[in-house]
Design an enzyme around this catalytic site. Sequence first.
Site, mmCIF file in Angstrom:
data_model
loop_
_atom_site.group_PDB
_atom_site.id
_atom_site.type_symbol
_atom_site.label_atom_id
_atom_site.label_comp_id
_atom_site.label_asym_id
_atom_site.label_seq_id
_atom_site.Cartn_x
_atom_site.Cartn_y
_atom_site.Cartn_z
ATOM 1 C CG HIS A 123 36.393 46.475 48.639
ATOM 2 N ND1 HIS A 123 37.214 46.479 47.570
ATOM 3 C CD2 HIS A 123 34.986 46.496 48.110
ATOM 4 C CE1 HIS A 123 36.328 46.444 46.247
ATOM 5 N NE2 HIS A 123 35.021 46.580 46.515
ATOM 6 C CG HIS A 164 41.915 40.270 46.310
ATOM 7 N ND1 HIS A 164 42.174 41.790 46.044
ATOM 8 C CD2 HIS A 164 42.589 40.022 47.550
ATOM 9 C CE1 HIS A 164 43.009 41.965 47.002
ATOM 10 N NE2 HIS A 164 43.603 40.964 47.955
ATOM 11 C CB SER A 223 23.677 37.616 44.262
ATOM 12 O OG SER A 223 23.480 36.301 44.904
ATOM 13 C CD GLN A 224 28.118 40.878 40.618
ATOM 14 O OE1 GLN A 224 28.463 41.338 40.041
ATOM 15 N NE2 GLN A 224 28.482 40.666 41.990
ATOM 16 C CE1 TYR A 238 38.285 53.488 48.193
ATOM 17 C CE2 TYR A 238 36.108 53.283 49.081
ATOM 18 C CZ TYR A 238 36.874 53.353 48.199
ATOM 19 O OH TYR A 238 36.459 53.152 46.807
ATOM 20 C CB SER A 259 42.497 47.259 45.115
ATOM 21 O OG SER A 259 42.778 45.937 45.057
ATOM 22 C CD GLN A 292 31.496 38.850 43.587
ATOM 23 O OE1 GLN A 292 32.481 38.066 43.039
ATOM 24 N NE2 GLN A 292 31.504 40.168 44.072
ATOM 25 C CB SER A 344 40.501 46.946 41.537
ATOM 26 O OG SER A 344 40.087 47.144 42.885
ATOM 27 C CG HIS A 345 35.868 42.449 40.570
ATOM 28 N ND1 HIS A 345 35.117 41.417 40.266
ATOM 29 C CD2 HIS A 345 35.353 42.839 41.670
ATOM 30 C CE1 HIS A 345 34.203 41.243 41.093
ATOM 31 N NE2 HIS A 345 34.332 42.088 42.108
#
Lengths: 223, 737
Positions: free
Chosen positions: B50, B98, B314-315, B53, B533, B241, B95-96
């Site tokens: 991720h 997973h 954490s966001q 690359y 991804s 998260q 992408s998100h």
Amino acid sequence: MKSALIQFPGSNRDRDMVHALASVSGSAPALVWHKETALPDTDLIVIPGGFSYGDYLRSGAIAARSPIIEQVRAAARRGVRVLGVCNGFQILTEAGLLPGTLMRNASLKFVCREVLLEVANNATSFTHAYKKGQIIRCPVAHHDGNYFADPDTLATIEGNEQVAFRYSGGTNPNGSINDIAGVFNAEKNVLGLMPHPENLIEPAHGGTDGRALFEGVLEMVEA
Amino acid sequence: MSIPNEPPITPELVAAHGLSDEEYQKVIELIGREPSFTELGIFSAMWNEHCSYKSSKKWLRTLHTTGARVVHGPGENAGVVDIGEEQVVVFKMESHNHPSFIEPYQGAATGIGGILRDVFTMGARPVAAMNALRFGAPEHRKTRHLVSGVVAGIGGYGNCFGVPTVGGEVEFDARYNGNILVNAFAAGLADKNKIFLSEAKGVGLPVVYLGAKTGRDGVGGATMASAEFDDDIEHKRPTVQVGDPFTEKRLMEATLELMATGAVVAIQDMGAAGLTCSAVEMGAKGGLGIELDLDCVPVREENMTPYEMMLSESQERMLMVLHPEKEAEARAVFEKWELDFATVGLTTNDLRFRILWQGTEVANLPIRELGDEAPEYDREWELPPPPAAPERNLPATDIAEALLALIGSPDLCSRRWVWEQYDTLIQSNSLQLPGGDAGVIRVEGHPKKALAFSSDVTPRYCEADPFEGGKQAVAECWRNLTATGAEPLACSDNLNFGNPEKPQIMGQLVGAIRGIGKACRVLDFPVVSGNVSLYNETNGVGIPPTPTIAGVGLLDDWSKMARIGFAAQGELILLVGAPQNWGTHLSQSQFLNHLHGLSDGPPPPVDLTCEKTTGDFVRALTRKGITSAVHDCSDGGLAVALAEMAMAGDLGATIDPPPGNTPAASFFGEDQSRYLLTIRPQNLESVQALAKAQSISCQLIGTTGGDILKLGDARAISVARLKEAHERWFPRYMGDN
């Protein structure tokens, strides 16, 4: 017209409202941070849409306890016009400036679409530029717009012609009781509504039906 | 959950961090000793697929990434493209996948949060968002739950943050049953001379932590996102998260306000691999070391270990290097917005990444090597020759019935149920909402300019022929932008594939990247940002190759913008860029796929030169104000495109019988590079003369009017009936009525 717009952390249709007020009245509103304890001299106070405090606890509940709200309350008592749109409406009900409450939409989902509104009372400084019974287009964008009031309160609101707008033509998007989309206080100088007239004021928006609300207030102030 | 601080480094522990034996050996060679547990975590975070690359880099380098308008290409938080008059558009798709499968609401929500942060980290205020979603078969037991959670999560975050969602895609395919795709796009506007980058400059400057506090959520998320799934995937839920859009909104306002003070030297948001990745990036890019003191990091949980702090995802957090003399001013801005502000370290001149915790050094690593010397693989790949066109004997088709079935099918029905949960209007600049060819917004403060956005890919084409499929994804995006009258500027690629360690999957990736590269070069549509991804596999079965292309176009005058709906009675309908028989290519079409269950044969090829000539011709007509409606022909072919124009305009049309005797191919073939236009009758002669002069096919195929759609000799269908069929599937599937 002098207007003041209250900003909370999480307000997000503040820019839309600034644009609308500037476009109609020719001057941008004074921006007032929620922690301020004084309001500028103003003809109109606007509480814009958004998610003040992330809608945490209940939408509008935390913002309604902000320092500036005491000033808004005092100004309203003096007869200054107060307009709350979407989250602003929620804040005004939480602050006790308007009757009733706004619950989660009956669908439980956020809804953003255009609805039809019937002008239920045009004998006010906010709505006089519309005809009574006129059907206008207006977008909504909210998660908690399901208006509710207990039977006694509802009877008072209806009896006192405090309903400003009703969803029309089967377009009630949230399950609001009596199709109520916007209400006045008893004195009709405070208006809260869930739909966003500020998002339908120029041809680029696909229509101008929301414009008359702002023009109406402007006309009263300038008169 | 608490991870003990210093367990011994065993082969099992190394494997659990997703590092291969060779990669671990490389770690030991680099640092000359066994890594500490925290260091192992840092390597794992930086060297996973991720962040590094490592499987795709070799091929990504071949893409077309430059152009006259490109200010910053791949490598920054987002791509930056000049739109004239000292303004730039800043955008990226990411992408998100997973996390969204494991916890759909939070997974999708934080995907939106991450991409918005990428945009405002560069100094741009987000003005538009899109999302491309791919779910498993509608009948699969998890699909409804995933659709509901992902859509609510996107809305929950984006609506509260306050960005209009103007477009996107939703598709269903059983091959996504175990790996859904959530690709999120955001674009922002900024002044060209006020772009902020992650490259740190200056030794001994404060490294400042901003935003939300650090918790244990998302520890190991990037490593999780670089692994295949199995049946125990639910156990990974703690690596997802939790998003807080309210904090993100304040973080954006505070960040933009801070940037205006001139205090910011470098800035990097904390996304995948949080504090680790952001600090390494700022240091490595600037040729500087970074020292962090974890005792200064604002935390929201007790007894967090250095390992957890360094790997937390954490966001709503940022890391900045600030001018020291402006620190007090910066702190005041963040205190106004009630966000954390803590000086957590400083830049150094030793090129080391040093982590202090409770007075001891828990990591001391070479900073450049963490990023630049990540392993890079030239993986084995195989690309079988594209399939030959099969001989087919199809039964005669009832065109009207087939059209109704297609426009009411899961992949072609209205997505209103989805996009009405997104705020499409906020900011008051939306000119075209989802449901058209592209979303369009005004450039705020400019009287005429507007930006168009579209996201496209056809995974079944990519599966049948990755090269042609890659080309087609780019061409369709370019075409959708062109259909509004916009000049396509640049795009972002979001490459979703299976396990690259399998040569056939790697072959799909190589083929698709080559196709994308070719199309971007010919159409002069550079890739300026993107994301890869991989490992989208469950129990060894991969997703169809899905290289999503999200593009941005510029309209110089939105009053000339085209929409898809028929605009007036009695106008002429032109089909531009089509073969003699209007349509010919049925292999890999929705018609064969959905109605006949056939998925063999090659995808429609894209003639890129023809694509460019045709698109330029259509755009020029629109910009002259000659077209009254424009729509591209894509999924479902000509018939579906005509139905969409009729429904959008609430106006019928009568179409001539097609030439030849293969009406199914004419109406449902998915030949590329085609547009439908409407014009006033008096313009017919001049438009056809212009087309002829450029050798562009431009056929008059019918007339608008009435309240029915009549396709040649087929039974007429009322527009009301079309709408009913089109609008029914989604709400019914989701149990709304």
